[in-house]
Scaffold this active site. Structure first.
Site, PDB file in Angstrom:
ATOM      1  N   HIS B 213      -1.664 -10.696   1.645  1.00 40.06           N
ATOM      2  CA  HIS B 213      -1.295 -11.830   2.513  1.00 40.06           C
ATOM      3  C   HIS B 213      -2.084 -13.106   2.203  1.00 40.06           C
ATOM      4  O   HIS B 213      -1.585 -14.201   2.364  1.00 40.06           O
ATOM      5  CB  HIS B 213      -1.474 -11.457   3.996  1.00 40.06           C
ATOM      6  CG  HIS B 213      -2.889 -11.416   4.448  1.00 40.06           C
ATOM      7  ND1 HIS B 213      -3.755 -10.407   4.081  1.00 40.06           N
ATOM      8  CD2 HIS B 213      -3.623 -12.274   5.205  1.00 40.06           C
ATOM      9  CE1 HIS B 213      -4.937 -10.627   4.609  1.00 40.06           C
ATOM     10  NE2 HIS B 213      -4.901 -11.763   5.303  1.00 40.06           N
ATOM     11  N   LYS B 217      -5.423 -17.974  -1.295  1.00 39.65           N
ATOM     12  CA  LYS B 217      -6.757 -18.559  -1.151  1.00 39.65           C
ATOM     13  C   LYS B 217      -7.441 -18.769  -2.494  1.00 39.65           C
ATOM     14  O   LYS B 217      -8.456 -19.459  -2.584  1.00 39.65           O
ATOM     15  CB  LYS B 217      -7.624 -17.668  -0.253  1.00 39.65           C
ATOM     16  CG  LYS B 217      -7.284 -17.859   1.225  1.00 39.65           C
ATOM     17  CD  LYS B 217      -8.297 -17.170   2.121  1.00 39.65           C
ATOM     18  CE  LYS B 217      -7.988 -17.476   3.577  1.00 39.65           C
ATOM     19  NZ  LYS B 217      -8.760 -16.582   4.472  1.00 39.65           N
TER      20      LYS B 217
END
Lengths: 118, 353
Positions: B213, B217
Protein backbone atom coordinates in the site's frame (compact mmCIF):
# COMPACT_ATOMS: atom_id res chain seq x y z
CA UNK A 1 12.24 -90.47 -24.73
CA UNK A 2 13.04 -94.03 -25.55
CA UNK A 3 13.63 -94.28 -29.34
CA UNK A 4 11.49 -97.40 -29.59
CA UNK A 5 8.58 -95.66 -27.82
CA UNK A 6 9.04 -92.69 -30.11
CA UNK A 7 8.78 -94.97 -33.14
CA UNK A 8 5.72 -96.73 -31.80
CA UNK A 9 3.92 -93.46 -31.05
CA UNK A 10 4.78 -92.02 -34.44
CA UNK A 11 3.45 -95.16 -36.16
CA UNK A 12 0.16 -94.68 -34.24
CA UNK A 13 -0.31 -91.21 -35.81
CA UNK A 14 1.14 -89.21 -32.93
CA UNK A 15 3.34 -86.24 -33.93
CA UNK A 16 5.68 -86.39 -30.97
CA UNK A 17 7.86 -83.48 -32.07
CA UNK A 18 4.82 -81.20 -32.41
CA UNK A 19 3.49 -82.26 -29.02
CA UNK A 20 6.89 -81.70 -27.38
CA UNK A 21 7.04 -78.21 -28.88
CA UNK A 22 3.63 -77.45 -27.41
CA UNK A 23 4.90 -78.53 -23.98
CA UNK A 24 8.04 -76.48 -24.58
CA UNK A 25 10.15 -79.64 -24.54
CA UNK A 26 8.95 -80.47 -21.07
CA UNK A 27 8.92 -84.20 -21.81
CA UNK A 28 7.80 -85.41 -18.42
CA UNK A 29 4.78 -83.08 -18.52
CA UNK A 30 3.82 -84.39 -21.98
CA UNK A 31 4.26 -88.02 -20.93
CA UNK A 32 2.10 -87.44 -17.89
CA UNK A 33 -0.82 -86.36 -20.06
CA UNK A 34 -0.14 -88.89 -22.80
CA UNK A 35 -0.16 -91.85 -20.44
CA UNK A 36 -3.33 -90.54 -18.82
CA UNK A 37 -5.11 -90.24 -22.16
CA UNK A 38 -6.76 -93.68 -21.99
CA UNK A 39 -8.47 -92.53 -18.75
CA UNK A 40 -10.11 -89.63 -20.56
CA UNK A 41 -13.87 -90.31 -20.60
CA UNK A 42 -14.80 -88.22 -23.61
CA UNK A 43 -14.27 -90.96 -26.16
CA UNK A 44 -16.59 -93.36 -24.36
CA UNK A 45 -19.09 -90.53 -23.79
CA UNK A 46 -19.02 -89.63 -27.49
CA UNK A 47 -19.64 -93.20 -28.61
CA UNK A 48 -22.49 -93.58 -26.11
CA UNK A 49 -24.11 -90.25 -27.10
CA UNK A 50 -23.93 -91.14 -30.79
CA UNK A 51 -25.58 -94.46 -29.96
CA UNK A 52 -28.31 -92.68 -27.98
CA UNK A 53 -28.78 -90.10 -30.73
CA UNK A 54 -28.08 -87.30 -28.20
CA UNK A 55 -26.65 -84.59 -30.46
CA UNK A 56 -25.86 -82.10 -27.71
CA UNK A 57 -23.95 -84.53 -25.49
CA UNK A 58 -22.19 -85.90 -28.56
CA UNK A 59 -21.09 -82.43 -29.60
CA UNK A 60 -19.76 -81.52 -26.16
CA UNK A 61 -17.78 -84.78 -25.88
CA UNK A 62 -16.48 -84.52 -29.46
CA UNK A 63 -15.44 -80.91 -28.94
CA UNK A 64 -13.49 -81.72 -25.78
CA UNK A 65 -11.89 -84.82 -27.32
CA UNK A 66 -10.81 -82.71 -30.30
CA UNK A 67 -9.07 -80.30 -27.93
CA UNK A 68 -7.22 -83.07 -26.14
CA UNK A 69 -6.21 -84.80 -29.39
CA UNK A 70 -4.98 -81.50 -30.77
CA UNK A 71 -2.90 -80.67 -27.72
CA UNK A 72 -1.29 -84.13 -27.58
CA UNK A 73 -0.75 -84.07 -31.36
CA UNK A 74 -2.76 -87.27 -31.89
CA UNK A 75 -2.88 -86.40 -35.58
CA UNK A 76 -5.03 -89.24 -36.98
CA UNK A 77 -7.55 -89.12 -34.16
CA UNK A 78 -7.65 -85.31 -34.31
CA UNK A 79 -8.55 -85.38 -38.01
CA UNK A 80 -11.44 -87.77 -37.54
CA UNK A 81 -12.82 -86.00 -34.45
CA UNK A 82 -12.59 -82.61 -36.17
CA UNK A 83 -14.67 -83.91 -39.05
CA UNK A 84 -17.12 -85.38 -36.54
CA UNK A 85 -17.43 -82.04 -34.74
CA UNK A 86 -18.23 -80.27 -37.99
CA UNK A 87 -20.91 -82.82 -38.92
CA UNK A 88 -22.48 -82.50 -35.45
CA UNK A 89 -22.32 -78.72 -35.66
CA UNK A 90 -24.28 -79.02 -38.93
CA UNK A 91 -26.79 -81.30 -37.09
CA UNK A 92 -25.80 -84.19 -39.38
CA UNK A 93 -26.20 -87.06 -36.90
CA UNK A 94 -26.26 -89.69 -39.66
CA UNK A 95 -23.03 -88.41 -41.16
CA UNK A 96 -21.46 -88.32 -37.70
CA UNK A 97 -22.41 -91.93 -37.05
CA UNK A 98 -20.74 -92.96 -40.32
CA UNK A 99 -17.40 -91.88 -38.81
CA UNK A 100 -17.77 -94.17 -35.78
CA UNK A 101 -15.72 -97.02 -37.31
CA UNK A 102 -12.84 -94.78 -38.31
CA UNK A 103 -12.96 -93.08 -34.91
CA UNK A 104 -12.75 -96.40 -33.11
CA UNK A 105 -9.79 -97.69 -35.09
CA UNK A 106 -7.81 -94.48 -34.63
CA UNK A 107 -8.57 -94.40 -30.93
CA UNK A 108 -7.52 -98.03 -30.49
CA UNK A 109 -4.35 -97.40 -32.44
CA UNK A 110 -3.38 -94.61 -30.03
CA UNK A 111 -4.28 -96.44 -26.83
CA UNK A 112 -2.48 -99.59 -27.99
CA UNK A 113 0.68 -97.64 -28.71
CA UNK A 114 0.45 -95.92 -25.32
CA UNK A 115 -0.17 -99.21 -23.49
CA UNK A 116 2.98 -100.65 -25.05
CA UNK A 117 5.23 -97.87 -23.74
CA UNK A 118 7.97 -98.66 -21.29
CA UNK B 1 -3.14 -45.26 -8.73
CA UNK B 2 -2.01 -48.62 -7.43
CA UNK B 3 1.74 -49.15 -7.56
CA UNK B 4 1.44 -52.95 -7.25
CA UNK B 5 3.23 -54.61 -10.16
CA UNK B 6 0.77 -56.90 -11.91
CA UNK B 7 2.58 -60.17 -12.25
CA UNK B 8 -0.22 -62.72 -12.09
CA UNK B 9 -1.67 -64.57 -15.07
CA UNK B 10 -5.08 -66.20 -14.80
CA UNK B 11 -5.88 -69.25 -16.95
CA UNK B 12 -9.58 -70.12 -17.22
CA UNK B 13 -10.15 -73.43 -19.02
CA UNK B 14 -12.11 -76.57 -18.20
CA UNK B 15 -9.50 -78.77 -19.88
CA UNK B 16 -6.66 -79.75 -17.55
CA UNK B 17 -4.24 -80.38 -20.43
CA UNK B 18 -4.83 -76.90 -21.80
CA UNK B 19 -4.27 -75.33 -18.40
CA UNK B 20 -1.07 -77.32 -17.99
CA UNK B 21 0.22 -76.32 -21.44
CA UNK B 22 -0.52 -72.63 -20.88
CA UNK B 23 0.85 -72.68 -17.33
CA UNK B 24 3.99 -74.37 -18.63
CA UNK B 25 4.46 -71.56 -21.14
CA UNK B 26 4.10 -68.71 -18.65
CA UNK B 27 5.16 -70.01 -15.25
CA UNK B 28 8.71 -68.73 -15.57
CA UNK B 29 7.44 -65.14 -15.97
CA UNK B 30 4.21 -64.99 -13.99
CA UNK B 31 2.50 -66.26 -10.92
CA UNK B 32 -0.12 -68.60 -12.38
CA UNK B 33 -3.73 -68.80 -11.20
CA UNK B 34 -6.10 -71.39 -12.65
CA UNK B 35 -9.88 -71.69 -12.81
CA UNK B 36 -11.85 -74.62 -14.24
CA UNK B 37 -15.01 -72.86 -15.38
CA UNK B 38 -16.37 -69.44 -16.27
CA UNK B 39 -17.94 -68.71 -12.93
CA UNK B 40 -14.89 -69.41 -10.78
CA UNK B 41 -12.81 -67.62 -13.44
CA UNK B 42 -14.97 -64.54 -13.05
CA UNK B 43 -14.59 -64.70 -9.30
CA UNK B 44 -10.81 -65.05 -9.60
CA UNK B 45 -10.64 -61.92 -11.78
CA UNK B 46 -12.68 -59.90 -9.29
CA UNK B 47 -10.55 -61.06 -6.36
CA UNK B 48 -7.22 -60.41 -8.09
CA UNK B 49 -8.10 -57.37 -10.20
CA UNK B 50 -5.18 -55.37 -8.82
CA UNK B 51 -2.49 -57.96 -9.44
CA UNK B 52 -3.56 -59.52 -12.76
CA UNK B 53 -1.35 -58.99 -15.82
CA UNK B 54 -3.67 -60.86 -18.16
CA UNK B 55 -6.51 -63.38 -18.39
CA UNK B 56 -6.52 -66.33 -20.81
CA UNK B 57 -10.13 -67.34 -21.27
CA UNK B 58 -11.47 -70.50 -22.90
CA UNK B 59 -14.86 -70.18 -24.63
CA UNK B 60 -16.64 -73.53 -24.32
CA UNK B 61 -16.87 -74.19 -20.60
CA UNK B 62 -19.46 -75.47 -18.10
CA UNK B 63 -21.38 -73.19 -15.69
CA UNK B 64 -20.55 -69.91 -17.42
CA UNK B 65 -18.99 -69.91 -20.87
CA UNK B 66 -16.16 -67.62 -21.87
CA UNK B 67 -18.33 -65.10 -23.72
CA UNK B 68 -20.74 -64.80 -20.82
CA UNK B 69 -17.85 -64.29 -18.42
CA UNK B 70 -16.42 -61.70 -20.80
CA UNK B 71 -19.71 -59.76 -20.85
CA UNK B 72 -19.64 -59.61 -17.05
CA UNK B 73 -16.04 -58.40 -17.01
CA UNK B 74 -16.86 -55.76 -19.57
CA UNK B 75 -19.88 -54.62 -17.54
CA UNK B 76 -17.67 -54.16 -14.49
CA UNK B 77 -15.10 -52.15 -16.45
CA UNK B 78 -12.40 -54.78 -15.88
CA UNK B 79 -11.55 -55.37 -19.56
CA UNK B 80 -10.21 -51.82 -19.75
CA UNK B 81 -7.74 -52.52 -16.93
CA UNK B 82 -6.79 -56.14 -17.58
CA UNK B 83 -6.11 -57.58 -21.06
CA UNK B 84 -8.27 -60.62 -21.83
CA UNK B 85 -7.33 -63.24 -24.44
CA UNK B 86 -9.80 -65.75 -25.78
CA UNK B 87 -8.48 -69.26 -26.30
CA UNK B 88 -10.56 -71.31 -28.71
CA UNK B 89 -10.55 -74.37 -30.94
CA UNK B 90 -13.49 -72.94 -32.87
CA UNK B 91 -12.31 -71.54 -36.19
CA UNK B 92 -15.76 -70.43 -37.36
CA UNK B 93 -15.92 -67.13 -35.58
CA UNK B 94 -19.56 -66.03 -35.50
CA UNK B 95 -18.87 -64.90 -31.91
CA UNK B 96 -15.58 -63.26 -32.78
CA UNK B 97 -16.93 -59.81 -33.62
CA UNK B 98 -18.84 -59.69 -30.36
CA UNK B 99 -15.71 -60.78 -28.51
CA UNK B 100 -13.65 -57.95 -29.96
CA UNK B 101 -16.51 -55.51 -29.34
CA UNK B 102 -16.44 -56.61 -25.71
CA UNK B 103 -12.80 -55.56 -25.47
CA UNK B 104 -10.90 -58.81 -26.04
CA UNK B 105 -7.27 -58.01 -26.88
CA UNK B 106 -6.61 -61.06 -29.05
CA UNK B 107 -7.94 -64.50 -30.00
CA UNK B 108 -5.62 -67.48 -29.79
CA UNK B 109 -6.42 -70.75 -31.51
CA UNK B 110 -6.01 -74.22 -30.08
CA UNK B 111 -3.96 -76.28 -30.23
CA UNK B 112 -1.72 -73.44 -29.16
CA UNK B 113 1.75 -72.78 -30.53
CA UNK B 114 3.79 -71.71 -27.48
CA UNK B 115 6.16 -69.16 -29.00
CA UNK B 116 3.25 -67.37 -30.69
CA UNK B 117 1.05 -67.30 -27.58
CA UNK B 118 3.94 -66.11 -25.47
CA UNK B 119 4.82 -63.29 -27.85
CA UNK B 120 1.24 -62.10 -28.28
CA UNK B 121 0.41 -62.14 -24.59
CA UNK B 122 3.67 -60.52 -23.50
CA UNK B 123 3.34 -57.72 -26.07
CA UNK B 124 -0.07 -56.74 -24.79
CA UNK B 125 0.95 -57.09 -21.13
CA UNK B 126 3.91 -54.80 -21.84
CA UNK B 127 1.58 -52.33 -23.56
CA UNK B 128 -0.70 -52.21 -20.52
CA UNK B 129 2.32 -51.84 -18.23
CA UNK B 130 3.67 -48.95 -20.30
CA UNK B 131 0.25 -47.33 -20.28
CA UNK B 132 0.08 -47.56 -16.48
CA UNK B 133 3.62 -46.22 -16.09
CA UNK B 134 2.79 -43.32 -18.38
CA UNK B 135 -0.39 -42.56 -16.44
CA UNK B 136 1.55 -42.56 -13.17
CA UNK B 137 4.27 -40.42 -14.70
CA UNK B 138 1.77 -37.83 -15.97
CA UNK B 139 0.21 -37.70 -12.53
CA UNK B 140 3.61 -37.26 -10.89
CA UNK B 141 4.53 -34.46 -13.29
CA UNK B 142 1.20 -32.72 -12.75
CA UNK B 143 1.78 -32.78 -8.97
CA UNK B 144 5.24 -31.40 -9.51
CA UNK B 145 3.95 -28.59 -11.74
CA UNK B 146 1.31 -27.67 -9.17
CA UNK B 147 3.97 -27.59 -6.47
CA UNK B 148 6.23 -25.43 -8.63
CA UNK B 149 3.38 -23.05 -9.43
CA UNK B 150 2.68 -22.75 -5.73
CA UNK B 151 6.36 -22.15 -4.95
CA UNK B 152 6.50 -19.54 -7.69
CA UNK B 153 3.43 -17.76 -6.31
CA UNK B 154 4.97 -17.82 -2.83
CA UNK B 155 8.19 -16.44 -4.23
CA UNK B 156 6.40 -13.63 -6.07
CA UNK B 157 4.62 -12.64 -2.89
CA UNK B 158 7.89 -12.96 -1.02
CA UNK B 159 9.63 -10.61 -3.46
CA UNK B 160 6.81 -8.10 -3.28
CA UNK B 161 6.93 -8.23 0.49
CA UNK B 162 10.72 -7.89 0.56
CA UNK B 163 10.61 -4.82 -1.69
CA UNK B 164 7.80 -3.21 0.29
CA UNK B 165 9.64 -3.87 3.53
CA UNK B 166 12.83 -2.39 2.09
CA UNK B 167 10.91 0.79 1.20
CA UNK B 168 9.24 0.83 4.59
CA UNK B 169 12.62 0.59 6.35
CA UNK B 170 13.27 4.23 5.53
CA UNK B 171 10.56 5.40 7.91
CA UNK B 172 10.12 2.44 10.23
CA UNK B 173 13.20 0.85 11.78
CA UNK B 174 11.52 -2.49 12.42
CA UNK B 175 10.06 -3.14 8.98
CA UNK B 176 7.22 -4.88 10.75
CA UNK B 177 4.60 -2.38 9.63
CA UNK B 178 3.75 -4.04 6.30
CA UNK B 179 3.53 -7.49 7.87
CA UNK B 180 1.13 -6.20 10.55
CA UNK B 181 -1.08 -4.31 8.09
CA UNK B 182 -1.30 -7.55 6.15
CA UNK B 183 -2.28 -9.50 9.27
CA UNK B 184 -4.83 -6.94 10.48
CA UNK B 185 -6.43 -6.64 7.02
CA UNK B 186 -6.69 -10.39 6.52
CA UNK B 187 -8.07 -10.92 10.01
CA UNK B 188 -10.80 -8.31 9.52
CA UNK B 189 -11.78 -9.88 6.18
CA UNK B 190 -11.70 -13.48 7.45
CA UNK B 191 -13.25 -13.10 10.89
CA UNK B 192 -15.86 -10.35 10.40
CA UNK B 193 -18.76 -9.74 7.97
CA UNK B 194 -16.49 -7.31 6.08
CA UNK B 195 -15.17 -10.29 4.09
CA UNK B 196 -18.61 -11.42 2.95
CA UNK B 197 -18.58 -12.40 -0.71
CA UNK B 198 -14.81 -12.77 -0.81
CA UNK B 199 -13.17 -16.16 -1.28
CA UNK B 200 -10.11 -17.20 0.70
CA UNK B 201 -7.92 -16.83 -2.38
CA UNK B 202 -9.22 -13.28 -2.95
CA UNK B 203 -8.42 -12.43 0.68
CA UNK B 204 -4.88 -13.73 0.17
CA UNK B 205 -4.51 -11.42 -2.87
CA UNK B 206 -5.91 -8.45 -0.94
CA UNK B 207 -3.32 -9.27 1.74
CA UNK B 208 -0.59 -8.89 -0.90
CA UNK B 209 -2.16 -5.56 -1.90
CA UNK B 210 -2.06 -4.45 1.74
CA UNK B 211 1.68 -5.16 1.80
CA UNK B 212 2.34 -2.80 -1.12
CA UNK B 213 0.00 0.00 0.00
CA UNK B 214 2.85 2.45 0.72
CA UNK B 215 5.35 1.62 -2.07
CA UNK B 216 4.84 5.18 -3.40
CA UNK B 217 6.81 6.48 -0.42
CA UNK B 218 9.97 5.56 -2.31
CA UNK B 219 9.41 8.79 -4.24
CA UNK B 220 9.24 10.94 -1.07
CA UNK B 221 12.53 12.58 -0.03
CA UNK B 222 14.04 11.52 3.32
CA UNK B 223 13.79 15.08 4.63
CA UNK B 224 10.01 15.00 4.31
CA UNK B 225 9.45 11.34 5.04
CA UNK B 226 11.42 11.34 8.28
CA UNK B 227 10.85 14.93 9.37
CA UNK B 228 10.43 15.33 13.11
CA UNK B 229 7.63 17.79 13.64
CA UNK B 230 4.82 19.20 11.57
CA UNK B 231 4.97 19.20 7.76
CA UNK B 232 4.57 22.52 5.94
CA UNK B 233 1.57 22.72 3.53
CA UNK B 234 3.97 22.20 0.60
CA UNK B 235 5.59 19.21 2.28
CA UNK B 236 2.18 17.75 3.07
CA UNK B 237 1.11 18.09 -0.57
CA UNK B 238 4.30 16.29 -1.57
CA UNK B 239 3.66 13.56 1.00
CA UNK B 240 0.16 13.01 -0.37
CA UNK B 241 1.57 12.11 -3.80
CA UNK B 242 2.80 8.74 -2.44
CA UNK B 243 -0.65 7.32 -3.29
CA UNK B 244 -0.62 8.24 -6.96
CA UNK B 245 3.12 7.50 -7.24
CA UNK B 246 2.58 4.07 -5.66
CA UNK B 247 -0.18 3.11 -8.10
CA UNK B 248 1.96 4.42 -10.96
CA UNK B 249 4.96 2.43 -9.80
CA UNK B 250 2.95 -0.80 -9.59
CA UNK B 251 1.45 -0.24 -13.03
CA UNK B 252 4.91 0.24 -14.54
CA UNK B 253 6.27 -3.11 -13.37
CA UNK B 254 5.09 -5.64 -15.98
CA UNK B 255 5.65 -8.61 -13.64
CA UNK B 256 3.51 -6.91 -11.03
CA UNK B 257 0.74 -6.29 -13.52
CA UNK B 258 0.60 -9.97 -14.32
CA UNK B 259 0.07 -10.97 -10.70
CA UNK B 260 -3.54 -11.74 -9.80
CA UNK B 261 -3.01 -9.45 -6.79
CA UNK B 262 -2.40 -6.44 -9.06
CA UNK B 263 -5.96 -5.16 -9.32
CA UNK B 264 -6.21 -5.08 -5.52
CA UNK B 265 -2.71 -3.70 -5.01
CA UNK B 266 -3.27 -0.87 -7.47
CA UNK B 267 -6.52 0.28 -5.86
CA UNK B 268 -5.17 -0.03 -2.33
CA UNK B 269 -2.02 1.97 -3.13
CA UNK B 270 -4.10 4.66 -4.81
CA UNK B 271 -7.03 4.93 -2.41
CA UNK B 272 -5.89 4.01 1.09
CA UNK B 273 -6.13 7.68 2.10
CA UNK B 274 -9.69 8.25 0.89
CA UNK B 275 -12.27 9.04 3.59
CA UNK B 276 -15.87 7.94 4.12
CA UNK B 277 -16.95 11.62 4.09
CA UNK B 278 -15.22 12.33 0.77
CA UNK B 279 -12.53 14.55 2.28
CA UNK B 280 -9.64 12.19 1.61
CA UNK B 281 -7.15 12.06 -1.26
CA UNK B 282 -6.21 11.76 -4.09
CA UNK B 283 -9.70 11.44 -5.64
CA UNK B 284 -12.06 12.52 -2.87
CA UNK B 285 -14.10 9.32 -3.22
CA UNK B 286 -17.23 9.21 -1.04
CA UNK B 287 -18.48 6.19 0.98
CA UNK B 288 -18.40 2.88 -0.82
CA UNK B 289 -16.94 4.44 -3.96
CA UNK B 290 -13.79 3.12 -2.30
CA UNK B 291 -13.94 -0.71 -2.28
CA UNK B 292 -14.55 -2.10 1.19
CA UNK B 293 -11.22 -3.98 1.17
CA UNK B 294 -9.32 -0.74 0.52
CA UNK B 295 -11.26 0.84 3.37
CA UNK B 296 -10.14 -2.05 5.58
CA UNK B 297 -6.48 -1.48 4.66
CA UNK B 298 -6.89 2.25 5.38
CA UNK B 299 -8.23 1.50 8.83
CA UNK B 300 -5.49 -1.06 9.48
CA UNK B 301 -2.92 1.56 8.45
CA UNK B 302 -4.28 4.13 10.89
CA UNK B 303 -4.58 1.64 13.72
CA UNK B 304 -1.05 0.38 13.18
CA UNK B 305 0.33 3.93 13.07
CA UNK B 306 -1.35 4.75 16.38
CA UNK B 307 -0.19 1.71 18.33
CA UNK B 308 3.38 1.85 16.94
CA UNK B 309 6.17 4.23 17.87
CA UNK B 310 7.13 6.60 15.07
CA UNK B 311 9.91 9.14 14.70
CA UNK B 312 7.42 11.93 15.42
CA UNK B 313 5.35 10.25 18.18
CA UNK B 314 5.18 7.60 20.89
CA UNK B 315 2.93 4.50 20.71
CA UNK B 316 -0.62 4.83 22.03
CA UNK B 317 -2.07 2.07 24.16
CA UNK B 318 -4.42 -0.11 22.12
CA UNK B 319 -7.55 0.95 24.01
CA UNK B 320 -6.80 4.61 23.51
CA UNK B 321 -5.99 4.06 19.83
CA UNK B 322 -9.32 2.33 19.31
CA UNK B 323 -11.23 5.13 21.02
CA UNK B 324 -9.45 7.79 18.93
CA UNK B 325 -10.51 5.96 15.76
CA UNK B 326 -14.09 5.42 16.94
CA UNK B 327 -14.40 9.09 17.93
CA UNK B 328 -13.31 10.18 14.45
CA UNK B 329 -10.03 11.82 15.54
CA UNK B 330 -8.04 9.96 12.88
CA UNK B 331 -10.25 10.17 9.82
CA UNK B 332 -13.79 9.28 8.82
CA UNK B 333 -14.71 5.63 8.37
CA UNK B 334 -17.65 3.54 7.27
CA UNK B 335 -19.82 2.94 10.42
CA UNK B 336 -20.16 -0.74 9.55
CA UNK B 337 -16.38 -0.98 9.30
CA UNK B 338 -15.97 0.66 12.71
CA UNK B 339 -18.48 -1.71 14.24
CA UNK B 340 -16.62 -4.77 12.94
CA UNK B 341 -13.29 -3.26 13.93
CA UNK B 342 -14.49 -2.65 17.49
CA UNK B 343 -15.56 -6.27 17.84
CA UNK B 344 -12.31 -7.62 16.39
CA UNK B 345 -9.95 -5.22 18.16
CA UNK B 346 -9.22 -7.45 21.20
CA UNK B 347 -7.79 -10.01 18.74
CA UNK B 348 -5.92 -7.37 16.70
CA UNK B 349 -4.28 -6.12 19.88
CA UNK B 350 -2.60 -9.48 20.29
CA UNK B 351 -0.72 -9.05 17.00
CA UNK B 352 1.34 -6.42 18.79
CA UNK B 353 2.41 -8.45 21.80
Amino acid sequence: MDPLDMERLTAAGIDVADALARFMNNESLLLRFLTRFPEDRNYAELVRALGDGDAERAFTAAHTLKGVAGNLALRGLYQTVSELVERLRASDMEGARLLLGELESRYEQVTRALAGMR
Amino acid sequence: MSQVERETLLIVDDDAINRAILANIFESEYRILEAEDGLSGLQAVRENADSLSAVLLDIVMPRLNGLEALRELRGEGLTARIPVFLITADLTGAWMKEAYDLGVMDVIFKPVVPYIVRRRVNSVVELFRARRRLGAEVERQRDQLLLQAQQLAEMSTGMVEALSTAIEFRSDESGEHVRRIHDVTCHLLRATPLGEGLSESEIVLIGVGAITHDVGKISIPDAVLNKRGRLTPEEYELMKTHTVKGAELLSKIPQMRELPAYRYAYDIALHHHERWDGRGYPDGLVGDETPVWTQVVALADVYDALVSRRCYKEAYPAKEAMNMILEGQCGAFNPRLLECFQKAEPVLRRFYQ
